[in-house]
Design a protein around this motif. Structure first.
Motif, PDB file in Angstrom:
ATOM      1  N   MET A   1     -45.353  -9.540  48.117  1.00  0.00           N
ATOM      2  CA  MET A   1     -44.386 -10.592  48.448  1.00  0.00           C
ATOM      3  C   MET A   1     -44.561 -11.843  47.596  1.00  0.00           C
ATOM      4  N   LEU A   2     -45.808 -12.186  47.241  1.00  0.00           N
ATOM      5  CA  LEU A   2     -46.038 -13.423  46.499  1.00  0.00           C
ATOM      6  C   LEU A   2     -45.807 -13.265  45.008  1.00  0.00           C
ATOM      7  N   LYS A   3     -45.965 -12.048  44.508  1.00  0.00           N
ATOM      8  CA  LYS A   3     -45.759 -11.777  43.076  1.00  0.00           C
ATOM      9  C   LYS A   3     -46.630 -12.678  42.203  1.00  0.00           C
ATOM     10  N   LEU A   4     -47.899 -12.765  42.598  1.00  0.00           N
ATOM     11  CA  LEU A   4     -48.887 -13.543  41.855  1.00  0.00           C
ATOM     12  C   LEU A   4     -49.879 -12.612  41.178  1.00  0.00           C
ATOM     13  N   PRO A   5     -50.498 -13.063  40.063  1.00  0.00           N
ATOM     14  CA  PRO A   5     -51.614 -12.290  39.533  1.00  0.00           C
ATOM     15  C   PRO A   5     -52.767 -12.302  40.529  1.00  0.00           C
ATOM     16  N   VAL A   6     -53.515 -11.214  40.574  1.00  0.00           N
ATOM     17  CA  VAL A   6     -54.659 -11.100  41.470  1.00  0.00           C
ATOM     18  C   VAL A   6     -55.935 -11.178  40.653  1.00  0.00           C
TER      19      VAL A   6
END
Length: 229
Positions: A171-176
């Motif tokens: 949902m956040l579409k951030l790099p991990v």
């Protein structure tokens, strides 16, 4: 000697933490900025006590990727890394179990600090609430830390990831940024804490948008990179 170190730490740190806990609601009344500064003071106190009384140091390996907010997925073996990651990553929002957020006084202050509460059942409503709280943190320029295995584990244990991680990742579409660590060697869940060096290793960032199983496999392997066979 180890017993004396543990006794000194218990008296100094836990005794000294009582005023911090009792005063945290007062700090919260002056806004989140004041509470974040108050929390930094407590985290600094913990770092001093761990180093001076227990003989525990921290070694950071890899790039913490501090330039922009990210989703940090970390191994969880003790309380130690919860506070150390807060210090290293500059006031991130931490995903916390519902039970901890329900503790009287402290839980209220933790919510004001900006923790993200996770429901073990991982229902659709709980995931939506997590997403809302995560977006508030990101809008404030804060990164997010999640312990994707769901709870503290002993060194060597590698349980599967909980559903909450995949929900946030998708949902956040951030790099991990995966975080491996070995704090449980010197700070076991049961038994005395021992002098030594805790390694916190930041892995290569995993890009957003990967299929769930692929992202989970990459994260699981990376956060367990320091586990001993």
């Amino acid at each position: 000697m180890i017993g004396l170190r543990n006794l000194a730490f218990a008296i100094v740190f836990y005794g000294g933490s009582v005023p911090f806990v009792l005063m945290s609601p007062v700090a919260a009344l002056f806004g989140q900025g004041a509470l974040l500064g108050f929390a930094r003071g407590w985290i600094g106190f913990h770092r001093w006590a761990a180093r001076a009384l227990l003989g525990i140091e921290t070694r950071v390996e890899g790039d913490p990727h501090l330039a922009t907010p990210a989703l940090y997925a970390a191994k969880h073996q003790s309380m130690y890394e919860t506070l150390e990651l807060s210090r290293i990553l500059n006031r991130p929002a931490i995903v916390m179990k519902q039970e901890l957020a329900d503790i009287p006084v402290w839980g209220w202050a933790a919510r004001r600090y900006g923790v993200i509460v996770v429901d073990r059942e991982a229902s659709a409503g709980a995931l939506r609430r997590m997403l809302r709280e995560a977006k508030v943190a990101l809008d404030a320029g804060r990164s997010i830390v999640i312990f994707p295995e769901g709870t503290r584990v002993a060194p060597g244990e590698q349980p599967p990831l909980k559903a909450g991680f995949a929900g946030l990742y998708q949902m956040l579409k951030l790099p991990v940024v995966p975080v491996a660590l070995d704090s449980g060697v010197v700070w076991p869940r049961h038994g005395p804490k021992r002098p030594g060096v805790v390694t916190i290793r930041f892995g290569e960032a995993i890009p957003p948008g990967l299929p769930r199983k692929e992202a989970e496999a990459l994260v699981h392997a990376a956060i367990n990179a320091l586990e001993r066979a």
